[in-house]
Design a protein around this motif. Structure first.
Motif, PDB file in Angstrom:
ATOM      1  N   VAL A   1      35.483  33.750  45.443  1.00 22.15           N
ATOM      2  CA  VAL A   1      36.292  34.931  45.777  1.00 22.15           C
ATOM      3  C   VAL A   1      37.432  35.046  44.767  1.00 22.15           C
ATOM      4  O   VAL A   1      38.176  34.087  44.545  1.00 22.15           O
ATOM      5  N   GLY A   2      37.531  36.213  44.153  1.00 22.53           N
ATOM      6  CA  GLY A   2      38.558  36.419  43.113  1.00 22.53           C
ATOM      7  C   GLY A   2      38.096  36.015  41.729  1.00 22.53           C
ATOM      8  O   GLY A   2      38.829  36.179  40.763  1.00 22.53           O
ATOM      9  N   GLY A   3      36.883  35.490  41.654  1.00 23.19           N
ATOM     10  CA  GLY A   3      36.361  35.054  40.354  1.00 23.19           C
ATOM     11  C   GLY A   3      35.411  36.062  39.746  1.00 23.19           C
ATOM     12  O   GLY A   3      35.090  37.096  40.345  1.00 23.19           O
ATOM     13  N   SER A   4      34.960  35.759  38.558  1.00 20.11           N
ATOM     14  CA  SER A   4      34.033  36.658  37.864  1.00 20.11           C
ATOM     15  C   SER A   4      33.003  35.854  37.090  1.00 20.11           C
ATOM     16  O   SER A   4      33.203  34.663  36.812  1.00 20.11           O
TER      17      SER A   4
ATOM     18  N   PRO B   1      35.549  40.520  44.818  1.00 23.94           N
ATOM     19  CA  PRO B   1      36.946  40.781  45.187  1.00 23.94           C
ATOM     20  C   PRO B   1      37.287  40.333  46.606  1.00 23.94           C
ATOM     21  O   PRO B   1      38.427  39.956  46.886  1.00 23.94           O
ATOM     22  N   GLU B   2      36.316  40.408  47.521  1.00 25.11           N
ATOM     23  CA  GLU B   2      36.522  39.963  48.906  1.00 25.11           C
ATOM     24  C   GLU B   2      35.325  39.097  49.292  1.00 25.11           C
ATOM     25  O   GLU B   2      34.254  39.236  48.693  1.00 25.11           O
ATOM     26  N   PRO B   3      35.499  38.238  50.267  1.00 26.73           N
ATOM     27  CA  PRO B   3      34.367  37.376  50.635  1.00 26.73           C
ATOM     28  C   PRO B   3      33.126  38.196  51.019  1.00 26.73           C
ATOM     29  O   PRO B   3      33.202  39.093  51.850  1.00 26.73           O
ATOM     30  N   GLY B   4      32.043  37.917  50.359  1.00 26.94           N
ATOM     31  CA  GLY B   4      30.769  38.592  50.653  1.00 26.94           C
ATOM     32  C   GLY B   4      30.611  39.959  49.995  1.00 26.94           C
ATOM     33  O   GLY B   4      29.568  40.600  50.134  1.00 26.94           O
ATOM     34  N   LYS B   5      31.641  40.436  49.301  1.00 28.49           N
ATOM     35  CA  LYS B   5      31.542  41.753  48.637  1.00 28.49           C
ATOM     36  C   LYS B   5      31.408  41.538  47.128  1.00 28.49           C
ATOM     37  O   LYS B   5      32.322  41.010  46.492  1.00 28.49           O
TER      38      LYS B   5
ATOM     39  N   LYS C   1      43.501  43.926  41.275  1.00 29.35           N
ATOM     40  CA  LYS C   1      42.249  44.577  41.708  1.00 29.35           C
ATOM     41  C   LYS C   1      41.758  45.586  40.659  1.00 29.35           C
ATOM     42  O   LYS C   1      41.542  46.778  40.942  1.00 29.35           O
ATOM     43  N   ARG C   2      41.645  45.107  39.443  1.00 35.20           N
ATOM     44  CA  ARG C   2      41.214  46.005  38.367  1.00 35.20           C
ATOM     45  C   ARG C   2      40.484  45.228  37.281  1.00 35.20           C
ATOM     46  O   ARG C   2      40.593  43.988  37.196  1.00 35.20           O
ATOM     47  N   LEU C   3      39.787  45.968  36.435  1.00 37.49           N
ATOM     48  CA  LEU C   3      39.187  45.412  35.228  1.00 37.49           C
ATOM     49  C   LEU C   3      40.062  45.882  34.071  1.00 37.49           C
ATOM     50  O   LEU C   3      40.282  47.088  33.904  1.00 37.49           O
TER      51      LEU C   3
ATOM     52  N   ASN D   1      45.154  48.314  26.516  1.00 38.96           N
ATOM     53  CA  ASN D   1      45.733  48.413  27.864  1.00 38.96           C
ATOM     54  C   ASN D   1      45.024  49.433  28.761  1.00 38.96           C
ATOM     55  O   ASN D   1      45.673  50.138  29.534  1.00 38.96           O
ATOM     56  N   GLY D   2      43.722  49.515  28.632  1.00 39.29           N
ATOM     57  CA  GLY D   2      42.954  50.371  29.541  1.00 39.29           C
ATOM     58  C   GLY D   2      42.640  49.579  30.808  1.00 39.29           C
ATOM     59  O   GLY D   2      42.503  48.355  30.769  1.00 39.29           O
ATOM     60  N   ALA D   3      42.564  50.284  31.940  1.00 43.07           N
ATOM     61  CA  ALA D   3      42.256  49.594  33.189  1.00 43.07           C
ATOM     62  C   ALA D   3      41.325  50.442  34.040  1.00 43.07           C
ATOM     63  O   ALA D   3      41.387  51.672  34.020  1.00 43.07           O
ATOM     64  N   PHE D   4      40.427  49.750  34.759  1.00 44.30           N
ATOM     65  CA  PHE D   4      39.426  50.425  35.593  1.00 44.30           C
ATOM     66  C   PHE D   4      39.510  49.877  37.014  1.00 44.30           C
ATOM     67  O   PHE D   4      39.776  48.682  37.211  1.00 44.30           O
ATOM     68  N   SER D   5      39.249  50.760  37.979  1.00 49.14           N
ATOM     69  CA  SER D   5      39.274  50.356  39.381  1.00 49.14           C
ATOM     70  C   SER D   5      38.097  49.426  39.671  1.00 49.14           C
ATOM     71  O   SER D   5      36.989  49.632  39.171  1.00 49.14           O
ATOM     72  N   ILE D   6      38.341  48.443  40.500  1.00 53.07           N
ATOM     73  CA  ILE D   6      37.264  47.527  40.869  1.00 53.07           C
ATOM     74  C   ILE D   6      36.378  48.149  41.959  1.00 53.07           C
ATOM     75  O   ILE D   6      35.290  47.666  42.242  1.00 53.07           O
ATOM     76  N   GLU D   7      36.855  49.241  42.575  1.00 58.09           N
ATOM     77  CA  GLU D   7      36.084  49.885  43.643  1.00 58.09           C
ATOM     78  C   GLU D   7      34.895  50.682  43.082  1.00 58.09           C
ATOM     79  O   GLU D   7      33.789  50.595  43.586  1.00 58.09           O
ATOM     80  N   ASP D   8      35.177  51.497  42.037  1.00 56.27           N
ATOM     81  CA  ASP D   8      34.101  52.353  41.501  1.00 56.27           C
ATOM     82  C   ASP D   8      34.068  52.411  39.970  1.00 56.27           C
ATOM     83  O   ASP D   8      33.288  53.190  39.407  1.00 56.27           O
ATOM     84  N   GLY D   9      34.909  51.642  39.320  1.00 56.73           N
ATOM     85  CA  GLY D   9      34.912  51.633  37.860  1.00 56.73           C
ATOM     86  C   GLY D   9      35.662  52.793  37.229  1.00 56.73           C
ATOM     87  O   GLY D   9      35.622  52.964  36.006  1.00 56.73           O
ATOM     88  N   SER D  10      36.343  53.608  38.060  1.00 54.68           N
ATOM     89  CA  SER D  10      37.059  54.771  37.513  1.00 54.68           C
ATOM     90  C   SER D  10      38.277  54.333  36.704  1.00 54.68           C
ATOM     91  O   SER D  10      38.823  53.245  36.914  1.00 54.68           O
TER      92      SER D  10
END
Lengths: 165, 78
Positions: A68-71, A88-92, A114-116, A122-131
């Protein structure tokens, strides 16, 4: 010899090379049709790029390989298509292309934000949908479609972002 | 010997040819611009312009074909 040749093949070069307005109009109309066909081809191609594309399923990790929290980095669907799997969360589990859509630098997962994050510009993407959250990337990261099975996590396809419209 | 009336008709047809040819060239320049713009947008990841550009390009080609058919009909007239 030349006189005889001229008599047998009476070709007037100037007349032969002359292009009438009608012929020019025909040629330009043909070119117009070619351009229209090219534009239709581009439109068709743009439609195939959108949405989900399914590929051969590939096992990318075991259930305990990512904490959890790893990649975890992997390649899918081709060896040169580098991707990143995160929990990002256990099991997700989420997975995205690792190439920043700006200049293809590899992005890193920042669990606390909670981002990539792309360290190049310095670009950043949401971990939810990559936006795109910030920076110069022009559009979202392609998302790898996952299936969690008994024997591990499988990649089954790639979905282009919502801003690919 | 070509009559005065026939010469007048030839001049009119020549004028019609030149006007239609200019319009034809304008439409082709528009199509080239649309094609280049679509390519640029696709490379930038914007896919929404491709279909409207293709529709306009096909309409331009249709107008060009229609003009060509019209010219052939004009030439067949006595």
């Amino acid at each position: 010899m030349d006189d005889r040749l001229s008599k047998e093949f009476p070709i007037d070069w100037e007349e032969d090379n002359y292009v009438s307005r009608r012929e020019f109009f025909k040629f330009m109309t043909l070119a117009s049709g070619g351009l229209a066909l090219g534009s239709v081809g581009l439109a068709a191609w743009s439609q195939t790029k959108r949405g989900e594309v399914r590929f051969e399923p590939a096992r990318i990790a075991g259930m305990t390989d990512v904490e959890v929290g790893g990649s975890l980095g992997f390649s899918y669907p081709r060896p040169k298509d580098i991707c990143i799997l995160v929990q990002p969360e256990p099991g997700k589990y989420m997975a995205f292309s690792r190439r920043c859509t700006h200049l293809s630098c590899p992005v890193n997962y920042e669990h606390d934000q909670k981002r990539l994050f792309c360290p190049c510009h310095n670009g950043a993407f949401s971990i939810e949908d990559g936006s795109v959250l910030q920076g110069p990337p022009p559009h979202s990261l392609p998302q790898v479609i996952l299936e969690v099975r008994d024997d591990g996590i499988f990649a089954v396809g790639v979905s282009h972002g919502a801003d690919h419209s | 010997m070509i009559s005065e009336q026939e010469q007048q008709r030839h001049r009119q047809r020549a004028a019609v040819y030149v006007v239609l040819l200019m319009f034809n060239l304008t439409l082709i320049i528009l199509q080239i611009w649309l094609f280049a713009g679509t390519l640029e947008n696709l490379i930038a990841g914007k896919f929404s312009v491709a279909i409207p550009a293709a529709v306009v390009s096909v309409i331009c080609a249709g107008v060009n074909v229609w003009m060509l058919v019209g010219l052939y009909r004009m030439e067949k007239r006595p």
